[in-house]
Write an enzyme that holds these catalytic residues in place. Structure first.
Site, short mmCIF file in Angstrom:
data_model
loop_
_atom_site.label_atom_id
_atom_site.label_comp_id
_atom_site.label_asym_id
_atom_site.label_seq_id
_atom_site.Cartn_x
_atom_site.Cartn_y
_atom_site.Cartn_z
CB CYS A 34 57.52 21.41 60.60
SG CYS A 34 58.00 19.66 60.57
CD GLU A 41 59.54 12.80 58.73
OE1 GLU A 41 59.89 13.54 57.81
OE2 GLU A 41 60.33 12.10 59.40
NE ARG A 70 58.14 14.44 50.59
CZ ARG A 70 58.95 15.46 50.69
NH1 ARG A 70 58.54 16.65 50.34
NH2 ARG A 70 60.19 15.32 51.12
CG HIS A 124 63.20 27.18 37.18
ND1 HIS A 124 63.98 27.09 36.06
CD2 HIS A 124 63.99 26.79 38.20
CE1 HIS A 124 65.20 26.70 36.40
NE2 HIS A 124 65.22 26.49 37.69
CG ASN A 174 55.49 18.21 52.95
OD1 ASN A 174 54.45 18.72 53.34
ND2 ASN A 174 56.49 18.91 52.49
NE ARG A 222 62.66 21.47 54.81
CZ ARG A 222 62.00 22.62 54.65
NH1 ARG A 222 62.68 23.77 54.61
NH2 ARG A 222 60.69 22.63 54.53
NE ARG A 273 64.47 17.26 58.55
CZ ARG A 273 63.89 17.48 57.37
NH1 ARG A 273 62.59 17.29 57.25
NH2 ARG A 273 64.58 17.90 56.33
#
Length: 822
Positions: free
Chosen positions: A754, A683, A717, A463, A706, A558, A594
């Site tokens: 992105c 990716e 990651r 958090h 990422n 997404r 995407r």
């Protein structure tokens, strides 16, 4: 068909969802159907109502009956039992049903693991009803199973033979993981055995236990450094031995040497020396930006309550104090949530629901009545049990332990009249340093003068990390030694590099670092070169926020939110409605969609396999459509319909592409759906290396930095210990990006970014110099990236890119770029 499904009946929907999440961690892939019949809806203010409904229980049973041979019903307390009993009269199906007297949470975990092995309804019920054996053994209580339950009883069960039988194998392994055989390893062992005959015995003189029983594995008590004998089916022995050798995926250091005590064991860990002036601490950067200010720390922690006993005559009155104190905490948290917004409000409300959990208060009250503990001590001990369960599960669930401690401290403070530790109320800017922060503490940062955040614990999904990013506060987590920094010490927090520098050189200005001009809606370099700045969004609320922040379009939508947490594919109408909610705020502007990125950490029961050994390298993203072509066709049709309805400048791209054939087939599917502009995500290193050929069949590409970084560097990651590897400044990653940029320039086609790298102000000029033509990021990063780009020209960017490409390490790349840009 699954042999057994499970219905969880609880007064609290949040409790049921949390228990289901724990069960899912025990059975990766969600192979056991679990239906929730929890709560009684919401009131006029949207607050959840505690209660149960027999008709919902009956409906849940009937739902599972369509796919299961039997159904086990677990209940939390009181009227839940009556609702379950009444549901048996209301249901329309004839599937065999068992009502279990098992403890709700422990029973659900045990039943899930046992059902995943294909056990019968009777065996699943028996294992659930014996779910307290492990806890009883740990605490030294007399273990008992409910009378007539058929559950296992330690003193009456014949021990499994420790002697190898003909055709069996035997092997000795060592417990290497720091936490020993706790809940998650026990579940992994039970699953790896897969119903085969396998027994485990702790050497030298432990009793053998069957691998098929999760509860007996928990009572097994194997600790770090113990030797364990595996005996049984040869294949099962090898599978389980491999788990022990791997440390059940929990190893973060060198192998455990025989006789040593790992961190977290019984030997006390040495306290690190306080950081020296001028030194730099390293952690994981989880929120971008840089901040300089003196260190401030949280107030004194709530001390552990006394273990003094309450006289028997006063115990009922003492126990009665707990529920009102918890209710006061709930009221304060909800009031704070109402005064907050976005993710802060959601997390505060979730914390309030945790404090409102009736089982927590009831468990603490039971401790008062049974043991004579004070109300404060009982709350403390009840929280300790919950925290231990979460920490034992590891991963993201372990990071939720701080939430339990936050609730504990707030209730204990109410009971004892103490002040709750919180964010300092100071007039001057400060960097907050803490071991970790609870959600309620982090949520108040936005109203404080805190300009940076450093914690010694926590991870990228905590958090602390989530809210720091939402608030735009530079943050570094997992910085060992941070709590040793003396209050008042000036530090430089770099949320991109993940560093905390003590006593940085004089001349730095806090205001200059902390404040940047608001993005005006046009991404430009200093020489007027246009670099569109777009937003990453995951739903309609994100799109509205992005439009308000003047993002020039959506660079990554997404679409997973439509599909996750569902047992079946959403209908075409549902998808169209959801997509229109995202497109509407950007009518007439660019929206890059995407397609579904299922698999890996986003499994779908109707699309992805539950038993992939390495799902991150398996069937995910576009690869799912090979097995489910209709899934992609339906989504593309819905995207096209929604785009037409909202007049969006629609572009659609596929994730996890590695070959030209995949890209060509995807482009053809888009054209059949009436989508004119198609692209792919870069990716994988394969896609980066084949960029020139890929541009021949698609209109654009977008770099998902990422995933590109984690696959290039072979570094998860989400792993804090691998944060240094999982860095887009790594030269190998930059060189792949350069290859894609050069291919884009040669083809005259756009190259976007992105991933998180797109929101890094320091890296933005490098990306532009490498050939990137647009950057997409979270809304919070638009101001900083825009401000940075307006200080450099296109020639500056090319010079920065050349400096980065010539570096041998990520650190050299950063320093070389800084020198090149002055």
């Amino acid at each position: 068909m699954s042999a057994v499904g499970i219905v969880a009946v609880s007064h609290s929907l949040r409790l049921a969802e949390a228990a289901q999440e724990l069960a899912a961690q025990m059975v990766p892939g969600g192979t056991v159907p679990i239906a929730l019949a929890a709560g009684a809806g919401t009131d006029a203010d949207g607050a959840p109502i505690l209660g149960t409904d027999a008709t919902r229980v009956a409906a849940a049973i009937d739902e599972l009956a369509e796919a299961c041979d039997g159904v086990l019903v677990l209940m939390d307390l009181g009227s839940a039992v009556m609702s379950a009993e009444f549901a048996l009269e209301l249901r329309s199906s004839a599937v065999p049903v068992r009502l279990a007297s098992a403890p709700f949470v422990e029973g659900l975990l045990a039943a899930s693991v046992t059902a995943a092995q294909g056990a019968s309804l009777d065996d699943v019920a028996a294992e659930a009803n014996g779910a307290l054996i492990a806890k009883s053994a740990q605490l030294g209580d007399e273990p008992q199973a409910p009378a007539g339950s058929g559950g296992p009883e330690l003193e009456e069960s014949a021990p499994a033979s420790a002697v190898s039988r003909p055709g069996e194998a035997s092997r000795t392994v060592r417990v290497r993981n720091p936490a020993g055989v706790h809940a998650r390893p026990a579940a992994m062992i039970a699953q790896a055995a897969a119903g085969a005959e396998l027994r485990l015995r702790r050497l030298p003189d432990g009793d053998p236990v069957p691998a098929s029983s999760m509860m007996r594995l928990l009572a097994f008590g194997a600790r770090p450094g113990d030797e364990v004998q595996l005996t049984g089916d040869p294949a099962a022995v090898e599978r389980v031995a491999a788990l022990f050798e791997d440390g059940f995926g929990e190893m973060e250091g060198p192998p455990l040497a025989p006789g040593t005590v790992p961190s977290g064991g019984t030997a006390p860990a040495a306290s690190p020396a306080p950081p020296s002036p001028g030194s730099t601490l390293r952690g994981l950067g989880v929120s971008p930006g840089r901040a300089i200010a003196p260190v401030a720390q949280l107030g004194a922690a709530i001390p552990e309550p006394s273990a003094d006993r309450v006289p028997t005559a006063e115990r009922d009155a003492e126990a009665a104090r707990i529920a009102p104190a918890a209710a006061e905490v709930v009221a304060v948290l909800r009031a704070t949530a109402a005064a907050s917004d976005g993710e802060a409000a959601q997390i505060l409300e979730a914390t309030a629901l945790l404090a409102a959990d009736p089982d927590f208060a009831a468990g603490a009250a039971a401790r008062v009545r049974a043991d004579g503990a004070s109300a404060a001590r009982a709350v403390w001990d009840e929280a300790a049990d919950q925290e231990q369960v979460l920490r034992g599960l590891g991963g993201r669930l372990a990071e939720r332990a701080v939430d339990v401690r936050s609730v504990r401290d707030r209730i204990v403070a109410r009971l004892t009249g103490q002040e709750i530790p919180g964010v300092p109320d100071r007039a001057d800017p400060f960097v907050l340093v803490a071991r970790d922060l609870a959600p309620a503490e982090t949520a108040t940062l936005g109203r404080s003068r805190c300009v940076g955040l450093v914690t010694e614990e926590g991870g990228p999904t905590s958090h602390t990390a989530i809210l720091a990013r939402a608030l735009g506060i530079p943050a570094v987590v997992g910085a060992a030694g941070a709590v040793g920094i003396e209050p008042g010490t000036t530090v430089l927090v770099d949320g991109e590099a993940g560093t905390v520098r003590l006593d940085p050189p004089a001349g730095e200005d806090v205001a200059a670092v902390a404040q940047v001009p608001a993005f005006d809606g046009t991404g430009l370099l200093a020489d007027g070169t246009a670099i569109p700045l777009l937003a990453n969004v995951g739903g309609a609320a994100d799109a509205v926020a992005a439009a308000a922040a003047r993002a020039q379009g959506i660079g990554l939508f997404r679409t997973e939110f439509c599909f996750l947490d569902r047992a079946e594919e959403p209908t075409a109408a549902e998808q169209v409605a959801a997509y229109r909610g995202v497109f509407a705020p950007f009518s007439g502007r660019k929206v890059v969609v995407r397609t579904l990125d299922a698999g890996s950490d986003k499994p779908l029961p109707f699309a992805t396999a539950a038993d992939e050994e390495n799902p991150a390298l398996g069937v995910r993203g576009l690869r799912v459509s090979a097995a489910h072509p209709a899934l992609l066709a339906h989504q593309l049709a819905a995207i096209a319909a929604a785009g037409a309805a909202e007049s969006a400048q629609l572009e659609v791209m596929a994730p996890m592409v590695a070959t030209v054939e995949e890209a060509r087939d995807f482009a053809g599917a888009c054209r059949e759906a009436g989508i004119a502009r198609t692209g792919i995500m870069i990716e994988t290193p394969a896609a980066a290396l084949m960029a020139a050929e890929l541009f021949a069949v698609v209109d654009f590409v977008s770099l998902g930095t990422n995933d590109l970084t984690q696959y290039t560097m072979a570094a998860d990651r989400l792993s804090a210990p691998l944060g240094a590897l999982n860095d887009p400044w790594q030269p190998a990653v930059l060189r792949l990006i350069a290859a894609v940029g050069e291919a884009g320039r040669s083809a005259g086609k756009p190259v976007g970014v992105c991933g998180e790298a797109g929101g890094d102000p320091a890296l933005a000029p490098v990306l532009v110099g490498l050939g990137v033509t647009s950057l997409s990021m979270t809304v919070r990063s638009l101001d900083r990236v825009s401000a940075r780009l307006r200080t450099v020209t296109a020639e500056d960017c090319r010079r920065a890119a050349a400096a980065a490409l010539g570096a041998a390490t990520a650190a050299e790349a950063r320093s070389s770029v800084a020198a090149a840009l002055g």
